[in-house]
Scaffold this motif. Structure first.
Motif, PDB file in Angstrom:
ATOM      1  N   MET A   1       0.735  23.197 -16.610  1.00  0.00           N
ATOM      2  CA  MET A   1       0.312  23.526 -17.718  1.00  0.00           C
ATOM      3  C   MET A   1       0.221  22.288 -18.444  1.00  0.00           C
ATOM      4  SD  MET A   1       3.801  24.200 -19.822  1.00  0.00           S
ATOM      5  CE  MET A   1       2.779  24.438 -21.390  1.00  0.00           C
ATOM      6  N   LEU A   2      -0.693  22.157 -19.530  1.00  0.00           N
ATOM      7  CA  LEU A   2      -1.030  20.999 -20.335  1.00  0.00           C
ATOM      8  C   LEU A   2      -0.580  21.042 -21.818  1.00  0.00           C
ATOM      9  CD1 LEU A   2      -4.428  19.113 -20.057  1.00  0.00           C
ATOM     10  CD2 LEU A   2      -3.634  20.015 -22.178  1.00  0.00           C
ATOM     11  N   VAL A   3      -0.154  20.106 -22.394  1.00  0.00           N
ATOM     12  CA  VAL A   3       0.203  19.981 -23.797  1.00  0.00           C
ATOM     13  C   VAL A   3      -0.303  18.788 -24.315  1.00  0.00           C
ATOM     14  CG1 VAL A   3       2.167  19.957 -25.237  1.00  0.00           C
ATOM     15  CG2 VAL A   3       2.688  20.911 -23.118  1.00  0.00           C
ATOM     16  N   THR A   4      -1.054  18.802 -25.274  1.00  0.00           N
ATOM     17  CA  THR A   4      -1.489  18.192 -26.234  1.00  0.00           C
ATOM     18  C   THR A   4      -0.761  17.510 -27.138  1.00  0.00           C
ATOM     19  OG1 THR A   4      -2.780  19.121 -27.790  1.00  0.00           O
ATOM     20  CG2 THR A   4      -3.762  18.536 -25.784  1.00  0.00           C
ATOM     21  N   GLY A   5      -0.820  16.416 -27.622  1.00  0.00           N
ATOM     22  CA  GLY A   5       0.298  15.850 -28.698  1.00  0.00           C
ATOM     23  C   GLY A   5       1.698  15.730 -28.190  1.00  0.00           C
ATOM     24  N   ALA A   6       1.622  15.618 -26.865  1.00  0.00           N
ATOM     25  CA  ALA A   6       2.956  15.683 -26.204  1.00  0.00           C
ATOM     26  C   ALA A   6       4.050  14.475 -26.169  1.00  0.00           C
ATOM     27  CB  ALA A   6       2.818  15.876 -24.542  1.00  0.00           C
ATOM     28  N   GLY A   7       3.707  13.436 -27.157  1.00  0.00           N
ATOM     29  CA  GLY A   7       4.278  12.224 -27.177  1.00  0.00           C
ATOM     30  C   GLY A   7       5.416  12.295 -28.134  1.00  0.00           C
ATOM     31  N   SER A   8       5.495  13.312 -29.082  1.00  0.00           N
ATOM     32  CA  SER A   8       6.607  13.391 -29.994  1.00  0.00           C
ATOM     33  C   SER A   8       6.469  14.783 -30.741  1.00  0.00           C
ATOM     34  CB  SER A   8       6.317  12.474 -31.143  1.00  0.00           C
ATOM     35  OG  SER A   8       5.073  12.658 -31.978  1.00  0.00           O
ATOM     36  N   GLY A   9       7.622  15.075 -31.265  1.00  0.00           N
ATOM     37  CA  GLY A   9       7.416  16.330 -32.135  1.00  0.00           C
ATOM     38  C   GLY A   9       7.340  17.742 -31.442  1.00  0.00           C
ATOM     39  N   LEU A  16       9.098  19.299 -22.757  1.00  0.00           N
ATOM     40  CA  LEU A  16      10.581  19.062 -22.107  1.00  0.00           C
ATOM     41  C   LEU A  16      11.179  20.599 -21.837  1.00  0.00           C
ATOM     42  CD1 LEU A  16      11.954  16.286 -24.076  1.00  0.00           C
ATOM     43  CD2 LEU A  16      11.012  16.361 -21.940  1.00  0.00           C
ATOM     44  N   ARG A  17      10.624  21.709 -22.682  1.00  0.00           N
ATOM     45  CA  ARG A  17      11.368  22.954 -22.631  1.00  0.00           C
ATOM     46  C   ARG A  17      10.834  23.688 -21.417  1.00  0.00           C
ATOM     47  NH1 ARG A  17      14.354  26.358 -25.888  1.00  0.00           N
ATOM     48  NH2 ARG A  17      13.939  28.567 -25.330  1.00  0.00           N
ATOM     49  N   LEU A  18       9.419  23.439 -21.284  1.00  0.00           N
ATOM     50  CA  LEU A  18       8.629  24.306 -20.294  1.00  0.00           C
ATOM     51  C   LEU A  18       8.977  23.533 -18.674  1.00  0.00           C
ATOM     52  CD1 LEU A  18       7.082  26.710 -20.551  1.00  0.00           C
ATOM     53  CD2 LEU A  18       7.304  25.476 -22.691  1.00  0.00           C
ATOM     54  N   ALA A  19       9.190  22.110 -18.670  1.00  0.00           N
ATOM     55  CA  ALA A  19       9.372  21.633 -17.409  1.00  0.00           C
ATOM     56  C   ALA A  19      10.846  21.962 -17.232  1.00  0.00           C
ATOM     57  CB  ALA A  19       9.375  20.037 -17.914  1.00  0.00           C
ATOM     58  N   SER A  20      11.807  22.288 -18.152  1.00  0.00           N
ATOM     59  CA  SER A  20      13.286  22.484 -17.625  1.00  0.00           C
ATOM     60  C   SER A  20      13.224  24.110 -16.905  1.00  0.00           C
ATOM     61  CB  SER A  20      14.136  22.511 -18.857  1.00  0.00           C
ATOM     62  OG  SER A  20      13.885  23.434 -19.790  1.00  0.00           O
ATOM     63  N   GLN A  21      12.206  24.690 -17.276  1.00  0.00           N
ATOM     64  CA  GLN A  21      12.081  26.076 -16.765  1.00  0.00           C
ATOM     65  C   GLN A  21      11.208  25.875 -15.452  1.00  0.00           C
ATOM     66  OE1 GLN A  21      13.646  28.596 -18.300  1.00  0.00           O
ATOM     67  NE2 GLN A  21      14.527  27.175 -19.762  1.00  0.00           N
ATOM     68  N   GLY A  22      10.712  25.067 -14.971  1.00  0.00           N
ATOM     69  CA  GLY A  22      10.140  24.838 -13.602  1.00  0.00           C
ATOM     70  C   GLY A  22       8.742  24.602 -13.678  1.00  0.00           C
ATOM     71  N   TRP A  23       8.106  24.455 -14.815  1.00  0.00           N
ATOM     72  CA  TRP A  23       6.568  24.221 -15.024  1.00  0.00           C
ATOM     73  C   TRP A  23       6.312  22.739 -14.806  1.00  0.00           C
ATOM     74  CZ3 TRP A  23       2.910  27.793 -17.140  1.00  0.00           C
ATOM     75  CH2 TRP A  23       3.324  28.998 -17.646  1.00  0.00           C
ATOM     76  N   GLN A  24       5.176  22.388 -14.261  1.00  0.00           N
ATOM     77  CA  GLN A  24       4.752  21.240 -14.029  1.00  0.00           C
ATOM     78  C   GLN A  24       3.697  21.016 -15.135  1.00  0.00           C
ATOM     79  OE1 GLN A  24       2.739  21.896 -10.159  1.00  0.00           O
ATOM     80  NE2 GLN A  24       4.113  20.049  -9.384  1.00  0.00           N
ATOM     81  N   VAL A  25       4.054  19.803 -15.923  1.00  0.00           N
ATOM     82  CA  VAL A  25       3.558  19.623 -17.023  1.00  0.00           C
ATOM     83  C   VAL A  25       2.685  18.034 -17.078  1.00  0.00           C
ATOM     84  CG1 VAL A  25       3.934  19.079 -19.689  1.00  0.00           C
ATOM     85  CG2 VAL A  25       5.393  20.564 -18.166  1.00  0.00           C
ATOM     86  N   ALA A  26       1.446  18.312 -17.690  1.00  0.00           N
ATOM     87  CA  ALA A  26       0.436  17.359 -17.899  1.00  0.00           C
ATOM     88  C   ALA A  26       0.397  17.159 -19.635  1.00  0.00           C
ATOM     89  CB  ALA A  26      -0.994  17.726 -17.380  1.00  0.00           C
ATOM     90  N   ARG A  41      11.384  11.959 -18.410  1.00  0.00           N
ATOM     91  CA  ARG A  41      12.210  12.994 -18.478  1.00  0.00           C
ATOM     92  C   ARG A  41      11.824  14.433 -17.913  1.00  0.00           C
ATOM     93  NH1 ARG A  41      13.810  13.573 -24.882  1.00  0.00           N
ATOM     94  NH2 ARG A  41      15.429  14.983 -23.756  1.00  0.00           N
ATOM     95  N   CYS A  42      10.657  14.441 -17.607  1.00  0.00           N
ATOM     96  CA  CYS A  42       9.874  15.830 -17.030  1.00  0.00           C
ATOM     97  C   CYS A  42       9.250  15.741 -16.023  1.00  0.00           C
ATOM     98  CB  CYS A  42       9.375  16.693 -18.350  1.00  0.00           C
ATOM     99  SG  CYS A  42       7.757  15.820 -18.754  1.00  0.00           S
TER     100      CYS A  42
END
Length: 259
Positions: A1-9, A16-26, A41-42
């Motif tokens: 999956m991909l998240v924009t504005g991922a550096g804060s807030g 972080l939440r999705l990575a903790s559930q096993g998602w690979q995150v961009a 952290r992820c």
């Protein structure tokens, strides 16, 4: 999956939440150092650049396909301010409000849709209660966030036949660095600390508090999950109930006994 504005807030909380559930995150954002901090952290893929710049996306998509093979979900959290009434909004400020809040979402969606179509994926756009009502002297922000709802509905209509779901989440006050900065004016005027300022702006919110970034991330997680498989084209408010308040009746609230 991909998240924009991922550096804060909210973006960081989603990653972080999705990575903790096993998602690979961009992780997409303009501040490389902030993204790298989250990535540690992820185990995320850092894609440093401006989501509102269409020229950056070809390289981003190539790296996502190489690393992950495709995309199942996108959460577009990138945004910014748009302060000032119309007469106080310069051409530059107007353009930046639209660029950071609307163009970023459009270019993210347009670039990611081919990958989302391949996997019948899901896209979540982060709006605001400013997508639904106007606050004082935030002309650029309000206009851009209203348009974001139209964008989400248009995408849902056009890409639903390909199995792509698109929804818009509209938070109220959320404790984020951007909101902290916005409250500096109140803090200075009333000579109070940040906690007091948040209490002040949520006085008439039914839950009487702001949201946390983690709470909004949970809403986004639901929308990209299989449990929301029939949900598309919706606007979900996550505002502690503030949008249900009948503002003209607030003076009568002061007459009611406390619960």
């Amino acid at each position: 999956m991909l998240v924009t504005g991922a550096g804060s807030g909210i973006g960081e909380a989603c990653a972080l939440r999705l990575a903790s559930q096993g998602w690979q995150v961009a992780l997409v954002g303009r501040r490389r150092a902030a993204l790298e901090r989250v990535a540690q952290r992820c185990d995320g893929l850092v894609l440093a650049g401006d989501a509102a710049d269409s020229a950056t996306w070809a390289g981003f998509i190539e790296r996502v396909r190489t690393r992950f093979g495709g995309l199942d979900a996108v959460i577009a959290c990138a945004g910014g301010h748009g302060l000032g009434a119309a007469e106080q909004t310069s051409d530059g400020a107007w353009g930046e409000a639209l660029r950071s809040n609307l163009d970023s979402a459009f270019h993210t969606a347009r670039a990611c849709l081919p990958l989302l179509r391949e996997r019948r994926g899901s896209l979540v756009l982060l709006g605001s209660i400013a997508s639904l009502a106007a606050g004082p002297e935030v002309c650029g922000y309000t206009t851009a966030k209203h348009a974001l709802v139209g964008l989400s509905r248009s995408l849902a209509r056009d890409y639903g036949p390909f199995g792509v779901r698109v929804n818009c989440v509209c938070p109220g006050w959320v404790r984020t660095p951007m909101a902290d900065q916005e409250l500096q004016t109140l803090m200075a005027h009333y000579q109070e600390d940040l906690d007091a300022a948040y209490r002040r702006v949520t006085t008439d919110v039914p839950l009487r508090r702001p949201a946390s970034s983690v709470e909004i991330a949970a809403v986004c997680q639901f929308l990209i999950s299989a449990e929301a498989s029939i949900v598309t084209g919706t606007v979900i408010t996550a505002d502690g109930g503030s949008s249900v308040v009948d503002v003209p009746t607030l003076p009568f609230t002061r007459l009611e006994p406390s619960a």
